[in-house]
Structures are given as structure tokens and as C-alpha cells.
Motif scaffolding. Structure first.
Motif, PDB file in Angstrom:
ATOM      1  N   VAL A   1       0.857  -1.186   0.000  1.00 56.26           N
ATOM      2  CA  VAL A   1       0.000   0.000   0.000  1.00 56.26           C
ATOM      3  C   VAL A   1       0.894   1.238   0.000  1.00 56.26           C
ATOM      4  O   VAL A   1       1.450   1.635   1.015  1.00 56.26           O
ATOM      5  N   LEU A   2       1.038   1.844  -1.182  1.00 59.42           N
ATOM      6  CA  LEU A   2       1.841   3.044  -1.361  1.00 59.42           C
ATOM      7  C   LEU A   2       1.115   3.956  -2.353  1.00 59.42           C
ATOM      8  O   LEU A   2       0.294   3.482  -3.155  1.00 59.42           O
ATOM      9  N   PRO A   3       1.388   5.255  -2.332  1.00 56.94           N
ATOM     10  CA  PRO A   3       0.713   6.176  -3.257  1.00 56.94           C
ATOM     11  C   PRO A   3       0.909   5.766  -4.711  1.00 56.94           C
ATOM     12  O   PRO A   3       2.033   5.578  -5.166  1.00 56.94           O
ATOM     13  N   MET A   4      -0.183   5.584  -5.438  1.00 57.32           N
ATOM     14  CA  MET A   4      -0.202   5.300  -6.870  1.00 57.32           C
ATOM     15  C   MET A   4       0.441   3.961  -7.235  1.00 57.32           C
ATOM     16  O   MET A   4       0.697   3.693  -8.400  1.00 57.32           O
ATOM     17  N   ARG A   5       0.745   3.103  -6.266  1.00 57.40           N
ATOM     18  CA  ARG A   5       1.341   1.801  -6.578  1.00 57.40           C
ATOM     19  C   ARG A   5       0.921   0.748  -5.564  1.00 57.40           C
ATOM     20  O   ARG A   5       1.737   0.025  -5.018  1.00 57.40           O
ATOM     21  N   THR A   6      -0.353   0.709  -5.275  1.00 60.09           N
ATOM     22  CA  THR A   6      -0.901  -0.325  -4.405  1.00 60.09           C
ATOM     23  C   THR A   6      -1.212  -1.559  -5.233  1.00 60.09           C
ATOM     24  O   THR A   6      -1.931  -1.489  -6.230  1.00 60.09           O
ATOM     25  N   HIS A   7      -0.637  -2.686  -4.829  1.00 54.04           N
ATOM     26  CA  HIS A   7      -0.874  -3.931  -5.559  1.00 54.04           C
ATOM     27  C   HIS A   7      -0.510  -5.102  -4.658  1.00 54.04           C
ATOM     28  O   HIS A   7       0.224  -4.944  -3.671  1.00 54.04           O
ATOM     29  N   PRO A   8      -0.974  -6.309  -4.961  1.00 53.43           N
ATOM     30  CA  PRO A   8      -0.597  -7.483  -4.150  1.00 53.43           C
ATOM     31  C   PRO A   8       0.888  -7.771  -4.277  1.00 53.43           C
ATOM     32  O   PRO A   8       1.510  -7.489  -5.297  1.00 53.43           O
ATOM     33  N   HIS A   9       1.468  -8.330  -3.226  1.00 54.63           N
ATOM     34  CA  HIS A   9       2.866  -8.737  -3.291  1.00 54.63           C
ATOM     35  C   HIS A   9       3.015  -9.861  -4.310  1.00 54.63           C
ATOM     36  O   HIS A   9       2.266 -10.835  -4.305  1.00 54.63           O
ATOM     37  N   MET A  10       4.013  -9.736  -5.168  1.00 51.45           N
ATOM     38  CA  MET A  10       4.192 -10.704  -6.239  1.00 51.45           C
ATOM     39  C   MET A  10       4.859 -11.995  -5.762  1.00 51.45           C
ATOM     40  O   MET A  10       4.661 -13.055  -6.340  1.00 51.45           O
ATOM     41  N   SER A  11       5.666 -11.907  -4.694  1.00 52.31           N
ATOM     42  CA  SER A  11       6.455 -13.068  -4.274  1.00 52.31           C
ATOM     43  C   SER A  11       5.909 -13.748  -3.030  1.00 52.31           C
ATOM     44  O   SER A  11       6.632 -14.462  -2.351  1.00 52.31           O
ATOM     45  N   MET A  12       4.648 -13.525  -2.718  1.00 53.59           N
ATOM     46  CA  MET A  12       4.076 -14.128  -1.512  1.00 53.59           C
ATOM     47  C   MET A  12       3.904 -15.625  -1.685  1.00 53.59           C
ATOM     48  O   MET A  12       3.515 -16.103  -2.749  1.00 53.59           O
ATOM     49  N   HIS A  13       4.222 -16.381  -0.607  1.00 55.46           N
ATOM     50  CA  HIS A  13       4.040 -17.832  -0.617  1.00 55.46           C
ATOM     51  C   HIS A  13       2.602 -18.139  -0.222  1.00 55.46           C
ATOM     52  O   HIS A  13       2.169 -17.858   0.891  1.00 55.46           O
ATOM     53  N   GLY A  14       1.853 -18.728  -1.126  1.00 54.72           N
ATOM     54  CA  GLY A  14       0.421 -18.942  -0.878  1.00 54.72           C
ATOM     55  C   GLY A  14       0.096 -20.215  -0.146  1.00 54.72           C
ATOM     56  O   GLY A  14      -0.889 -20.282   0.582  1.00 54.72           O
ATOM     57  N   ALA A  15       0.870 -21.269  -0.321  1.00 52.47           N
ATOM     58  CA  ALA A  15       0.529 -22.559   0.274  1.00 52.47           C
ATOM     59  C   ALA A  15       0.905 -22.583   1.743  1.00 52.47           C
ATOM     60  O   ALA A  15       2.038 -22.291   2.109  1.00 52.47           O
ATOM     61  N   SER A  16      -0.058 -22.918   2.599  1.00 52.87           N
ATOM     62  CA  SER A  16       0.223 -23.031   4.027  1.00 52.87           C
ATOM     63  C   SER A  16      -0.246 -24.373   4.556  1.00 52.87           C
ATOM     64  O   SER A  16       0.488 -25.077   5.219  1.00 52.87           O
ATOM     65  N   GLY A  17      -1.464 -24.741   4.266  1.00 53.34           N
ATOM     66  CA  GLY A  17      -1.991 -26.006   4.763  1.00 53.34           C
ATOM     67  C   GLY A  17      -3.499 -25.909   4.964  1.00 53.34           C
ATOM     68  O   GLY A  17      -4.147 -24.980   4.479  1.00 53.34           O
ATOM     69  N   PHE A  18      -4.029 -26.863   5.716  1.00 54.25           N
ATOM     70  CA  PHE A  18      -5.471 -26.959   5.916  1.00 54.25           C
ATOM     71  C   PHE A  18      -5.772 -27.123   7.393  1.00 54.25           C
ATOM     72  O   PHE A  18      -4.965 -27.654   8.159  1.00 54.25           O
ATOM     73  N   LEU A  19      -6.959 -26.661   7.796  1.00 51.34           N
ATOM     74  CA  LEU A  19      -7.374 -26.712   9.190  1.00 51.34           C
ATOM     75  C   LEU A  19      -8.654 -27.520   9.341  1.00 51.34           C
ATOM     76  O   LEU A  19      -9.614 -27.340   8.585  1.00 51.34           O
ATOM     77  N   PHE A  20      -8.638 -28.401  10.315  1.00 47.96           N
ATOM     78  CA  PHE A  20      -9.855 -29.111  10.726  1.00 47.96           C
ATOM     79  C   PHE A  20     -10.257 -28.595  12.104  1.00 47.96           C
ATOM     80  O   PHE A  20      -9.411 -28.368  12.972  1.00 47.96           O
ATOM     81  N   SER A  21     -11.539 -28.398  12.301  1.00 46.30           N
ATOM     82  CA  SER A  21     -12.037 -28.009  13.619  1.00 46.30           C
ATOM     83  C   SER A  21     -13.344 -28.745  13.899  1.00 46.30           C
ATOM     84  O   SER A  21     -14.113 -29.052  12.981  1.00 46.30           O
ATOM     85  N   GLY A  22     -13.564 -29.051  15.153  1.00 42.01           N
ATOM     86  CA  GLY A  22     -14.782 -29.724  15.570  1.00 42.01           C
ATOM     87  C   GLY A  22     -14.977 -29.560  17.065  1.00 42.01           C
ATOM     88  O   GLY A  22     -14.077 -29.165  17.795  1.00 42.01           O
ATOM     89  N   ILE A  23     -16.188 -29.888  17.529  1.00 45.19           N
ATOM     90  CA  ILE A  23     -16.535 -29.777  18.946  1.00 45.19           C
ATOM     91  C   ILE A  23     -16.840 -31.176  19.478  1.00 45.19           C
ATOM     92  O   ILE A  23     -17.658 -31.906  18.900  1.00 45.19           O
ATOM     93  N   LYS A  24     -16.180 -31.539  20.578  1.00 47.22           N
ATOM     94  CA  LYS A  24     -16.413 -32.868  21.159  1.00 47.22           C
ATOM     95  C   LYS A  24     -17.817 -32.932  21.753  1.00 47.22           C
ATOM     96  O   LYS A  24     -18.281 -32.000  22.409  1.00 47.22           O
ATOM     97  N   VAL A  25     -18.471 -34.066  21.564  1.00 44.90           N
ATOM     98  CA  VAL A  25     -19.781 -34.283  22.169  1.00 44.90           C
ATOM     99  C   VAL A  25     -19.620 -35.288  23.303  1.00 44.90           C
ATOM    100  O   VAL A  25     -18.566 -35.865  23.516  1.00 44.90           O
ATOM    101  N   LEU A  26     -20.683 -35.504  24.053  1.00 47.29           N
ATOM    102  CA  LEU A  26     -20.642 -36.424  25.197  1.00 47.29           C
ATOM    103  C   LEU A  26     -20.278 -37.831  24.771  1.00 47.29           C
ATOM    104  O   LEU A  26     -20.695 -38.296  23.737  1.00 47.29           O
TER     105      LEU A  26
END
Length: 304
Positions: A279-304
Motif C-alpha cells: 500500500v503506497l501512493p499510486m502503486r498499491t498492488h498485491p505482493h508478487m512473491s508471496m508464498h500462498g501454500a500453508s496447509g489446511f485446518l480441521f475443527s470440531g466440537i467434542k460431544v458427550l
């Protein structure tokens, strides 16, 4: 030339990036560095000997200076070692040491696990203390780190990243360790004969049963189904279970297992991807070298 918001609108079409515009050779630059010239003076000297400097746009000049500063000027910033700073540092340098866990994913894990000052967390991870430190940073009530692998009851948690937090010894007192074999002896299940169970641990079992109100799992050597089943009796009803893995099919198997056996409700599989922006004056754009892959998340709630 046309002015746009006070900035001269030019382009760099005539600039060829082949190092021919710089009058100083690399040998001469190294000689200036050895002579003791300060970084700012050295960069000023490089700019004065650049034939393309005046042809560059204002934006291009700023990028040129930043590039030379990174190359020739020794700069550093002292920061407090927080979970955010350590996670971002290892993501950029050695992501394999924290299993490719990004800072945004770490934050979501904390939110999904409902981490607060009353949390009693059952932690199974291989991030060398990064997650343990993040939990201590949140002033949780208690953390039990379950170590996997090794022979017998050996506990060999690697805590080199945890040491980088520089916590006071009293802060680390809320963190304790045990081996998975200890839990399996304490809660062996109906398949293990009573005469083979450890009598001392069996007496302690009622005090720990249904005790922990948050579970976080992050490991790449053991399947989460096997481990979650082993520690399930330690988890109180309505406790959130959060599992991170770099492979989606592993978490899909876990979700199917817990759902079909009616052990959890509100199960979700998510892939988090946050795009950073310049985010800069007249040159706001996404980073070109960002690493996109991170992984996956599972979530759940324990029942009785």
C-alpha cells in the motif's frame, strides 16, 4: 511529461538493466567498503556514478535506493520476540521447522481453539515450541504437551524456538510434558487387559479425565486419527479440537472418522489464504512473491 497528483509521469523504457549504467565496478565498491565508508555515503556515491539515475521515475528511484540499501548498508531492527514475529521470521527463512505454519493460520488456530486465560490446552505438535510459546503468551491456565515417537516413556521435546521467546521461568511453569505412552497406560481402553495396566497411573486417571478444554494438533509424522483417539478421554465435552496439516486427505479421513463415530459435531475443513498488499501512493498492488501454500485446518466440537 504529464503531472499526476504532483508526480512526474515518466517511464523506464530506455533503461536497460545490464549494469552498464554504473561507472563504479564491483571491485571499486568493495574497496570503498573496506576503507570504512559508511553505508549512506557509499549509496550516495553509487547514485552519483549512475548514468540512469536521472532517467528514472520517482518510484523507480525509490526502489533503486531500497535495493542498494539492502545490498550495501547494514541495517537491523530490534523487535520483541512474539509469536507473530517468530512465525513470520521462520516462514520466510525456514518454514519446514514450523511445518509451513503461517502467522495468519496460527491466529485462526488460536481463535478456533477458543484460547483464553482459563484454557487448559492439550497440545500435540512438532513446531519446536512455537505453539507452546504462543499459548504462554496468551496467559493460558495450563498446557500439557504430548510428545510422540521415541522409545518407551522418553520425553524429548525440542524447544529451541520456545527459548527464543525469552520467557521468565515462572511463565513456563504452566507448561508440562508427557509421552503418549503414559496416556495410553492411563486410559488404555477395553482392549487392554486389566492386569497389564499400570496401577499407579490408573489411580490418577479420574483426576485427569475430561480435564482439558482445548486441543491443538500439528504433527507430520503421525496420523491425527490415532492420536486424537488416544487422548479423547482427556478432553471435556464441548471442547474444540483443532488440527493443522499440509495434506487435505489426512484431515478428510479425520473428519469422516469423528463424524461417523459421532465423537464431534460442527466439523469444518478450511484452507486459509491471505493476500498481502503493498500500500503506497499510486502503486498499491498485491505482493508478487508471496508464498500462498500453508496447509489446511480441521475443527470440531467434542460431544458427550
Amino acid at each position: 511529461m504529464q503531472r499526476v497528483d504532483g508526480v512526474v509521469d515518466k517511464d523506464n523504457r530506455d533503461i536497460v538493466d545490464n549494469n552498464s549504467a554504473q561507472k563504479l565496478t564491483q571491485v571499486e565498491i568493495e574497496a570503498l567498503k573496506r576503507s570504512g565508508m559508511k553505508g549512506g555515503d557509499l549509496i550516495k556515491h553509487i547514485v552519483e556514478n549512475s548514468e540512469s539515475w536521472n532517467k528514472r521515475t520517482k518510484f523507480s528511484q525509490e526502489k533503486y535506493l531500497k535495493k542498494k540499501m539492502q545490498k550495501y548498508a547494514v541495517t537491523f531492527e530490534i523487535k520483541k520476540p512474539t509469536a507473530l514475529e517468530l512465525c513470520e521470521a521462520y516462514t520466510q527463512t525456514q518454514p519446514q521447522r514450523i511445518l509451513s505454519l503461517r502467522a495468519d493460520t496460527l491466529g485462526l488456530m488460536m481463535q478456533m481453539a477458543n484460547i483464553n486465560q482459563e484454557s487448559r490446552v492439550l497440545l500435540i505438535d512438532k513446531t519446536r515450541g512455537l505453539l507452546a510459546g504462543a499459548l504462554i503468551e496468551k496467559n493460558v491456565k495450563e498446557i500439557l504437551h504430548v510428545e510422540l515417537g521415541g522409545g518407551g516413556q522418553q520425553i524429548k521435546m525440542q524447544t529451541d524456538i520456545l527459548m527464543e521467546y525469552n520467557f521468565h521461568p515462572y511463565q513456563q511453569k504452566r507448561l508440562s510434558h508427557t509421552h503418549i505412552s503414559n496416556i495410553q497406560k492411563t486410559f488404555p481402553g477395553p482392549t487392554v487387559p486389566a492386569d497389564q495396566r499400570d496401577p499407579f497411573l490408573t489411580k490418577l486417571a479420574p483426576a485427569q479425565k475430561h480435564y482439558y478444554n482445548s486441543v491443538i494438533f500439528l504433527h507430520d509424522e503421525f496420523h491425527p486419527i490415532e492420536i486424537i483417539d488416544a487422548v479423547f478421554d482427556l478432553i471435556q465435552p464441548s471442547a474444540p479440537i483443532v488440527v493443522f496439516h499440509t495434506h487435505l486427505h489426512i484431515l478428510s479421513q479425520l473428519r469422516d472418522h469423528l463424524t461417523i463415530s459421532k465423537m464431534t459435531i460442527m466439523t469444518k475443513l478450511e484452507e486459509l489464504w491471505t493476500r498481502e498488499q503493498q500500500v503506497l501512493p499510486m502503486r498499491t498492488h498485491p505482493h508478487m512473491s508471496m508464498h500462498g501454500a500453508s496447509g489446511f485446518l480441521f475443527s470440531g466440537i467434542k460431544v458427550l
